[in-house]
Enzyme design. Structure first.
Site, mmCIF file in Angstrom:
data_model
loop_
_atom_site.group_PDB
_atom_site.id
_atom_site.type_symbol
_atom_site.label_atom_id
_atom_site.label_comp_id
_atom_site.label_asym_id
_atom_site.label_seq_id
_atom_site.Cartn_x
_atom_site.Cartn_y
_atom_site.Cartn_z
ATOM 1 N N GLY A 94 0.805 -1.216 0.000
ATOM 2 C CA GLY A 94 0.000 0.000 0.000
ATOM 3 C C GLY A 94 0.838 1.265 0.000
ATOM 4 O O GLY A 94 0.497 2.239 -0.670
ATOM 5 N N ASN B 178 -7.595 4.253 9.199
ATOM 6 C CA ASN B 178 -6.997 3.086 9.835
ATOM 7 C C ASN B 178 -7.082 3.116 11.357
ATOM 8 O O ASN B 178 -7.078 2.075 11.999
ATOM 9 C CB ASN B 178 -5.538 2.935 9.406
ATOM 10 N N GLN C 80 -7.516 0.116 4.151
ATOM 11 C CA GLN C 80 -8.369 -0.465 5.195
ATOM 12 C C GLN C 80 -9.748 -0.865 4.673
ATOM 13 O O GLN C 80 -10.438 -1.655 5.296
ATOM 14 C CB GLN C 80 -8.536 0.522 6.357
ATOM 15 N N SER D 191 -3.615 -3.037 -0.116
ATOM 16 C CA SER D 191 -2.529 -3.864 0.409
ATOM 17 C C SER D 191 -3.054 -5.256 0.748
ATOM 18 O O SER D 191 -4.122 -5.389 1.348
ATOM 19 C CB SER D 191 -1.972 -3.181 1.655
ATOM 20 N N GLY D 192 -2.296 -6.285 0.383
ATOM 21 C CA GLY D 192 -2.764 -7.662 0.522
ATOM 22 C C GLY D 192 -2.946 -8.162 1.943
ATOM 23 O O GLY D 192 -3.895 -8.880 2.247
ATOM 24 N N HIS D 193 -2.041 -7.759 2.829
ATOM 25 C CA HIS D 193 -2.030 -8.404 4.156
ATOM 26 C C HIS D 193 -3.118 -7.894 5.092
ATOM 27 O O HIS D 193 -3.248 -8.389 6.214
ATOM 28 C CB HIS D 193 -0.651 -8.277 4.793
ATOM 29 N N THR E 143 10.655 -8.222 -11.526
ATOM 30 C CA THR E 143 10.004 -9.523 -11.656
ATOM 31 C C THR E 143 8.855 -9.615 -10.662
ATOM 32 O O THR E 143 9.009 -9.276 -9.488
ATOM 33 C CB THR E 143 11.038 -10.646 -11.402
ATOM 34 N N CYS F 264 3.976 6.749 22.637
ATOM 35 C CA CYS F 264 4.942 5.684 22.829
ATOM 36 C C CYS F 264 4.836 4.618 21.749
ATOM 37 O O CYS F 264 5.778 3.903 21.487
ATOM 38 C CB CYS F 264 4.756 5.059 24.188
#
Lengths: 396, 145
Positions: A72, A152, A180, A200-202, A238, A326
């Protein structure tokens, strides 16, 4: 081992077994380079074509409008930087929002140093952009509007079709970061007049390291990665064949199961929100109550700090995230929470829980019980809570 | 990311709480950077720190450094307490991640603030103690790419 309750699916998801099974043959059997002419090469090529079609279908796009990237962030970088370069003659003005992902915001800062003028739109207390402000900011030099499909952190879904309409009326390109949203909510690039879209794939139970940029036919942006002729000469290198295959399967699976899956998620989401707000005083939901991602819960707890809460939840086997400084690696809390008007101390005390299709109401009950105890414990150590209690006793 | 000692002091913080009628109380930090520490000292007529308690709003490192700081000053003289630096707190915790070093500075500052309050209340001057800053944040320079 302790049971893991994974509630950070906006960070990444567990790759589904179906996806892994589809990918495996492309490591050890069909490992050929898709650009080669022999059989195992053409098998790889065919697999990419199939995945491209699967993804295009989810978006109501044409397969040749889908360009695979390494994720992404690359897609966001490509859309912004290449548009800025290709449309220089028209102007240098880009409109985006204050609540974008850093892949957009930091790219905008990079472009500002190279002559771009960027307008960062405000959002209301629910995180929704102001369409009137958008219209007002448009100038003849505006070349691109980039507004995320869904946020997100707080899960708010933007009025994407309306934004697309405004962009189209003014003949301005419209990009949306849908990392998202893709696979979570229905997306139709034509109905929403989207010219470019990042994904994004994940995030949808697919593999990491693969994404795509949808580029509508006629959008004149050039290659971002130069080299070979892959991806219609627009993205060299590739192809990540196993990744692409896995992404295709994940996209199809997400679309096929969307209706049922998200209905369940919404039910558990709303249950979790209600239970937390009932159990813990001085807590508030962040983001739009209904126009939000099916799996997103974001709550601020006053008088405590998010990282402490996360460590204690982790000790109970609960994986979550926070908008506290943090967790961002800087001293500032989440820019999104500040943009919706939270004061710093409340932004530091935020907790994001993002569910999956596997999250149950029993999980939710367990999590609420743990949150209640941990928040009480942290408040008993908090000087802010001490001051608050003394003040309220004084006022009685 | 944290050492075992940091995790221990975070999970089982020593000396959490308030001291009624404390000899000195100091609050440092701000909500903007996400850490606020309050230190209570009970100092006897001989200038010995008999008791020390804290309350902290902050991350794991902030809680652990406050806890360790109270341990290090308890039973010490005022002069000895002044020598409890952020380095001493960090070493006692077997180190902190670089982004958390400011927490140990805050702990040092919290001791100083409580001592300053003690000195003001008792109209005395403590050798080597200057008025503590109420706001500690490191001027971080980020690299440009």
């Amino acid at each position: 081992m302790k049971k893991l309750i994974y509630l950070d699916n906006a960070a990444t998801t567990k790759t589904s077994q179906e996806v892994v099974d589809a990918m495996l043959p492309y490591f050890t059997e069909n490992y050929g380079n898709p650009s080669s002419i022999y059989e195992i090469g053409t098998k790889s090529k065919a697999a990419i074509t199939a995945a491209r079609e699967q993804i295009a279908q989810v978006l109501n796009a044409k397969p040749e409008e889908v360009y695979f990237t390494a994720g992404g962030s690359e897609a966001d970088n490509w859309a912004l930087k290449a548009t800025f370069e290709a449309y220089k003659d028209k102007g240098n003005h880009i409109i985006t929002t204050k609540i974008e992902h850093h892949a957009i915001l930091h790219t905008c800062e990079y472009l500002e140093k190279r002559g771009a003028r960027i307008t960062y739109l405000d959002v209301d207390e629910n995180g929704v952009v102001d369409l009137e402000q958008l219209e007002k900011e448009i100038t003849p030099e505006t070349i691109l509007i980039s507004v995320m499909f869904a946020n997100n952190e707080i899960g708010t879904i933007q009025p994407i079709a309306e934004i697309g309409k405004i962009a189209k009326e003014h003949n301005i390109l419209f990009h949306t970061d849908a990392v998202q949203a893709f696979g979570q909510v229905p997306i139709d690039v034509d109905a929403c007049s989207i010219d470019m879209l990042s994904s994004s794939g994940h995030k949808i139970c697919g593999p990491k390291g693969i994404g795509f940029l949808y580029i509508r036919k006629g959008v004149k942006i050039r290659s971002f990665v130069h080299g070979g002729a892959q991806e219609r000469k627009r993205r060299a290198g590739t192809e990540n064949v196993p990744g692409i295959v896995g992404y295709g399967v994940a996209a199809k699976r997400a679309a096929d199961t969307m209706k049922e899956r998200t209905a369940t998620e919404i039910e558990v989401r709303d249950y979790l929100i209600t239970q937390i707000l009932n159990a813990v005083p001085h807590a508030k939901l962040n983001g739009h109550p209904t126009k939000r991602l099916p799996n997103n819960v974001n709550i601020s707890f006053e008088f405590i700090e998010g990282e402490s809460l996360l460590i204690m939840l982790d000790m109970e086997g609960i994986a979550a995230s926070s908008g506290s400084a943090c967790t961002s690696g800087s001293l500032d809390p989440s820019h999104v929470l500040l943009a919706i008007g939270l004061p710093h101390e409340k932004a530091h005390g935020s907790l994001r829980l993002t569910l999956s299709e596997e999250t149950t109401k029993e999980d939710a009950d367990f999590v609420v019980e743990k949150i209640k105890g941990i928040v009480e414990r942290l408040r008993s150590m908090s000087p802010l809570y001490e001051d608050f209690m003394k003040k309220s006793q004084h006022n009685k | 990311m944290y050492s075992e000692k940091v995790m221990d002091h975070f999970q089982n913080p020593r000396n959490v709480g308030e001291i009624e009628g404390a000899s000195g109380v100091g609050t440092v930090g701000n909500a903007k950077c996400g850490d606020i520490m309050r230190m209570y000292l009970d100092i006897d007529d001989n200038g010995i720190i008999q008791d020390c308690k804290f309350k902290t709003f902050g991350c794991g490192a902030a809680v652990a450094t406050s806890s360790m700081a109270t341990e290090l000053v308890k039973g010490k003289t005022i002069q000895e307490a002044l020598e409890v630096t952020n380095k001493a707190v960090m070493e006692a915790l077997d180190g902190l991640p670089p982004v958390k070093v400011h927490c140990s500075l805050l702990a040092e500052e919290a001791i100083h603030a409580a001592l300053w309050d003690y000195a003001e209340k008792h109209h005395i001057k403590i050798e080597g103690l200057s008025k503590p800053k109420s706001d500690i944040s490191e001027g971080e320079e980020e690299e440009e790419y």
